[in-house]
Scaffold this motif. Structure first.
Motif, PDB file in Angstrom:
ATOM      1  N   ARG A   5       1.121  -0.893   0.004  1.00  0.00           N
ATOM      2  CA  ARG A   5      -0.052   0.100   0.217  1.00  0.00           C
ATOM      3  C   ARG A   5       0.892   1.257   0.136  1.00  0.00           C
ATOM      4  NH1 ARG A   5      -3.994  -2.259   4.773  1.00  0.00           N
ATOM      5  NH2 ARG A   5      -5.520  -3.202   3.167  1.00  0.00           N
ATOM      6  N   GLY A   6       1.889   1.435   0.983  1.00  0.00           N
ATOM      7  CA  GLY A   6       2.697   2.450   0.631  1.00  0.00           C
ATOM      8  C   GLY A   6       4.159   2.649  -0.545  1.00  0.00           C
ATOM      9  N   ALA A   7       3.816   1.718  -1.164  1.00  0.00           N
ATOM     10  CA  ALA A   7       5.256   2.072  -2.460  1.00  0.00           C
ATOM     11  C   ALA A   7       3.650   1.727  -3.885  1.00  0.00           C
ATOM     12  CB  ALA A   7       5.312   0.515  -3.214  1.00  0.00           C
ATOM     13  N   LEU A   8       2.439   2.108  -3.682  1.00  0.00           N
ATOM     14  CA  LEU A   8       1.376   2.373  -4.318  1.00  0.00           C
ATOM     15  C   LEU A   8       1.063   3.775  -4.048  1.00  0.00           C
ATOM     16  CD1 LEU A   8      -0.719  -0.596  -5.453  1.00  0.00           C
ATOM     17  CD2 LEU A   8       1.409   0.450  -6.543  1.00  0.00           C
ATOM     18  N   ARG A   9       1.005   4.543  -3.016  1.00  0.00           N
ATOM     19  CA  ARG A   9       0.504   5.610  -2.124  1.00  0.00           C
ATOM     20  C   ARG A   9       1.979   6.393  -2.897  1.00  0.00           C
ATOM     21  NH1 ARG A   9      -1.880   3.100   2.321  1.00  0.00           N
ATOM     22  NH2 ARG A   9       0.204   3.309   3.647  1.00  0.00           N
ATOM     23  N   ALA A  10       3.247   5.903  -2.402  1.00  0.00           N
ATOM     24  CA  ALA A  10       4.369   6.754  -2.876  1.00  0.00           C
ATOM     25  C   ALA A  10       4.170   7.003  -4.331  1.00  0.00           C
ATOM     26  CB  ALA A  10       5.413   6.076  -2.397  1.00  0.00           C
ATOM     27  N   CYS A  11       3.380   6.076  -5.205  1.00  0.00           N
ATOM     28  CA  CYS A  11       3.904   5.882  -6.896  1.00  0.00           C
ATOM     29  C   CYS A  11       2.591   7.140  -7.290  1.00  0.00           C
ATOM     30  CB  CYS A  11       3.447   4.758  -7.328  1.00  0.00           C
ATOM     31  SG  CYS A  11       4.012   4.186  -9.233  1.00  0.00           S
ATOM     32  N   ASP A  12       1.715   7.129  -6.529  1.00  0.00           N
ATOM     33  CA  ASP A  12       0.675   8.074  -6.549  1.00  0.00           C
ATOM     34  C   ASP A  12       1.202   9.153  -6.394  1.00  0.00           C
ATOM     35  OD1 ASP A  12      -1.442   5.556  -7.699  1.00  0.00           O
ATOM     36  OD2 ASP A  12      -1.888   5.366  -6.133  1.00  0.00           O
ATOM     37  N   GLY A  13       1.355   9.489  -5.319  1.00  0.00           N
ATOM     38  CA  GLY A  13       2.457  11.157  -5.186  1.00  0.00           C
ATOM     39  C   GLY A  13       3.174  11.456  -6.031  1.00  0.00           C
ATOM     40  N   VAL A  14       4.316  10.810  -6.247  1.00  0.00           N
ATOM     41  CA  VAL A  14       5.056  11.006  -7.080  1.00  0.00           C
ATOM     42  C   VAL A  14       4.202  11.366  -8.850  1.00  0.00           C
ATOM     43  CG1 VAL A  14       7.332  10.808  -8.528  1.00  0.00           C
ATOM     44  CG2 VAL A  14       7.677   9.953  -6.468  1.00  0.00           C
ATOM     45  N   LEU A  15       3.067  10.107  -9.174  1.00  0.00           N
ATOM     46  CA  LEU A  15       3.325  10.277 -10.510  1.00  0.00           C
ATOM     47  C   LEU A  15       2.249  11.706 -10.700  1.00  0.00           C
ATOM     48  CD1 LEU A  15       2.298   6.974 -11.494  1.00  0.00           C
ATOM     49  CD2 LEU A  15       3.749   7.830 -12.364  1.00  0.00           C
TER      50      LEU A  15
ATOM     51  N   PRO B 279       2.120  16.814 -15.133  1.00  0.00           N
ATOM     52  CA  PRO B 279       2.784  18.221 -16.047  1.00  0.00           C
ATOM     53  C   PRO B 279       3.786  17.504 -16.754  1.00  0.00           C
ATOM     54  CG  PRO B 279       2.489  19.663 -13.878  1.00  0.00           C
ATOM     55  CD  PRO B 279       2.526  17.863 -13.286  1.00  0.00           C
ATOM     56  N   ALA B 280       5.245  17.027 -16.142  1.00  0.00           N
ATOM     57  CA  ALA B 280       6.431  16.227 -17.197  1.00  0.00           C
ATOM     58  C   ALA B 280       6.202  15.935 -17.849  1.00  0.00           C
ATOM     59  CB  ALA B 280       7.602  16.749 -15.856  1.00  0.00           C
TER      60      ALA B 280
END
Length: 558
Positions: A475-485, A490-491
């Motif tokens: 869960r933490g990895a996917l939440r972090a991935c969502d946040g980074v993405l 924009p980029a």
């Protein structure tokens, strides 16, 4: 006389998708189905490729539809001489461990429960469903389709009609939108449905499909390039044996399919070793079904360029001739076209313009959809007839490799790349939605955990067995991935825009790189004894996890 904004005719795979989206937009939407229960007219099953789920409607990707078995590859049996035991295996299309079986190429499903699930979702969104009602004609007003007429003589007015009848429907012909498909592009399927113990089926076939191809003169399967070979689909605790053939051959011959199918079935089931010795002793016939579909419409340029709209009316899925020529599967195209049709219908009604000119944007979007266009114009299945004419085994093996082996990516990489980039442009965080989908679907397959199951398949909740550390990390990895993405959206959107023109090189690059990729895949197969324990640990994690681990953000359980 009823009056609606949108009337959707047909509650198969595409109709409920269009109805749901229109209802969600606040349009008064009616979905009409001729059967007493949704799905009764499509009681067989099929494989739905992964790209249908990844790029199709979000409610399907993020939901709990009733799938029957994940598919991680295809084993092709190319039969040069069945009496001599000269059978060649082409099995390059396999998801390697440890990704398999959680990540897969598609999912097997029975049509009836899946269509019922979709229809329930449409009704939840506000669409009205009317069953046991047959539409026999359209209503016209000032040259524009203004509704439909039922078999009972009821006129139902609509500002837009979405035709989702399928390939057997006549509404589009009566509306003057399309012509009747010629018999050489229509295929009739002969399907045997067998019951089998799930544990035995798991052991016999695992997560693979099995296809068989052979020379016409052996009378094991219908003529090459003019229908399918023999295709075997495993479900949860059942198996399908299916072959089909075009209603008219290239030379104008009209075959006696009822007689020939019996001959093919007897020959191959009595001579094919793995079916005769491994499968046949374990199965029990439950039903035999016949089903028609428009296999080669997309290869006929004149048929392909027929309009799929007129004033007040849009055609979707099989009614629009969007059946896949390679996979004989129209579900992804039905979903994609239904989504597009709903968008155009919403736009038209908001603009108070349902003219043919306004609705032409539907055809434009269909013709610009990379996967739809690839799927209806791929020629490998059709080209099998040339291998038969030349009686060239290497040519036959090449077509099979390019259609149902790893060579297919030399043809589909460009449309896949374009669709991936378009999806990322729209929502960069869709990547985590895809990952959650594969894990959630495998969990659901394990426990038969589907919406509207009435509690059937609810996994036993044992908090002590849950892999808490792994769940937290996942869960933490996917939440972090969502946040980074999200932060880099924009980029990422700008980058995908720059990469889009390069997609046209994906197919030739893949063709060049194919030998290296195939060598890599062979190496992965050799490593299966080493990778199998890791694959088992991933499966064990999924099976013991709290199901909410794999749900989309903001939704726990169902």
């Amino acid at each position: 006389m009823g009056e609606y904004d949108v009337v959707v005719v047909g509650a198969g795979f595409g109709g409920p998708v269009a109805a749901r989206k229109c209802a969600e937009a606040g349009l008064r939407t009616l979905m009409i189905e001729r059967s007493e229960r949704v799905g009764e007219k499509v009681i067989s099953g099929l494989t739905i490729p992964f790209y249908g789920f990844l790029f199709g409607p979000a409610f399907i990707r993020d939901g709990n539809p009733p799938i029957e078995r994940p598919v991680d590859g295809i084993i092709n049996f190319i039969i040069a001489d069945i009496d001599a035991g000269d059978i060649h295996i082409e099995d390059s299309l396999r998801i390697p461990m440890p990704l398999s079986p959680v990540f897969c190429f598609g999912y097997n499903a029975y049509c009836q429960p899946f269509c019922q699930w979709e229809a329930e979702k449409a009704v939840e969104a506000g669409a009205e469903l009317r069953t046991s009602t047959t539409v026999v004609d359209v209503l016209r007003e000032d040259g524009v389709i203004a509704g439909v007429r039922t078999e009972g003589g009821e006129d139902i007015r609509a500002r837009i009609v979405i035709d989702a009848e399928g390939s057997q429907g006549l509404l589009a012909i009566k509306a003057g939108v399309r012509e009747k498909y010629p018999p050489e592009v229509i295929s009739l399927a002969d399907v045997y449905d067998y019951e089998i113990d799930k544990e035995e089926l798991d052991e016999l076939m695992g997560y693979t499909l099995r296809f068989c191809w052979g020379w016409d003169e052996q009378k094991l399967a219908p003529p090459l390039g003019q229908g399918n070979g023999l295709m075997v689909w495993p479900y949860r605790n059942s198996i399908h044996f299916m072959q089909d053939q075009c209603l008219r051959l290239k030379d104008g011959t009209v075959p006696n399919l009822r007689k020939l199918f019996d001959v093919y079935h007897e020959n191959i089931t009595s001579k094919l070793p793995w079916w005769r010795d491994e499968v046949a002793p374990r199965i029990k016939l439950r039903a035999r079904m016949w089903e028609g579909f428009e296999i080669f419409v997309g290869l006929d340029r004149e048929l392909r360029e027929m309009p799929n709209h007129t004033g007040g009316m849009i055609l979707i899925g099989d009614a629009a001739g969007l059946e896949s020529t390679e996979l004989c599967d129209g579900v992804p195209a039905a979903w994609f076209s239904a989504d597009i049709a709903a968008d155009v219908a919403i736009e038209a009604l908001r603009a108070s313009d349902t003219s043919r000119g306004f609705l032409s944007r539907y055809d434009e979007r269909i013709r610009n959809h990379p996967i739809i266009q690839w799927s209806i114009t791929a020629t490998n299945r059709y080209n099998l007839r040339f291998a038969q004419e030349h009686h060239d085994l290497e040519e036959l093996m090449e077509y099979v490799h390019d259609g149902w082996g790893l060579g297919g990516f030399a043809h589909m990489s460009t449309p896949l790349a374009e669709t991936i980039l378009r999806s990322l442009q729209e929502d960069p965080t869709i990547i985590t939605s895809w990952i959650r989908m594969f894990f959630r679907y495998f969990f659901n397959w394990t426990y038969e955990r589907y919406d509207y199951s009435g509690g059937k398949g609810e996994p036993p909740r044992d908090a002590a067995r849950e892999p808490r550390t792994a769940q937290t990390l996942f869960r933490g990895a996917l939440r972090a991935c969502d946040g980074v993405l999200g932060m880099l959206s924009p980029a990422l959107r700008a980058t995908t825009g720059l990469l889009m023109p390069l997609c046209r090189f994906a197919n030739p690059v893949m063709k060049t790189a194919l030998p290296l990729l195939e060598a890599f895949m062979r190496g992965m197969v050799k490593l299966e004894p080493v990778l199998s324990p890791l694959s088992g640990r991933i499966v064990d994690f999924v099976r013991r996890a709290d199901p909410g681990t794999f749900d989309p953000p903001g939704r726990r359980g169902r």
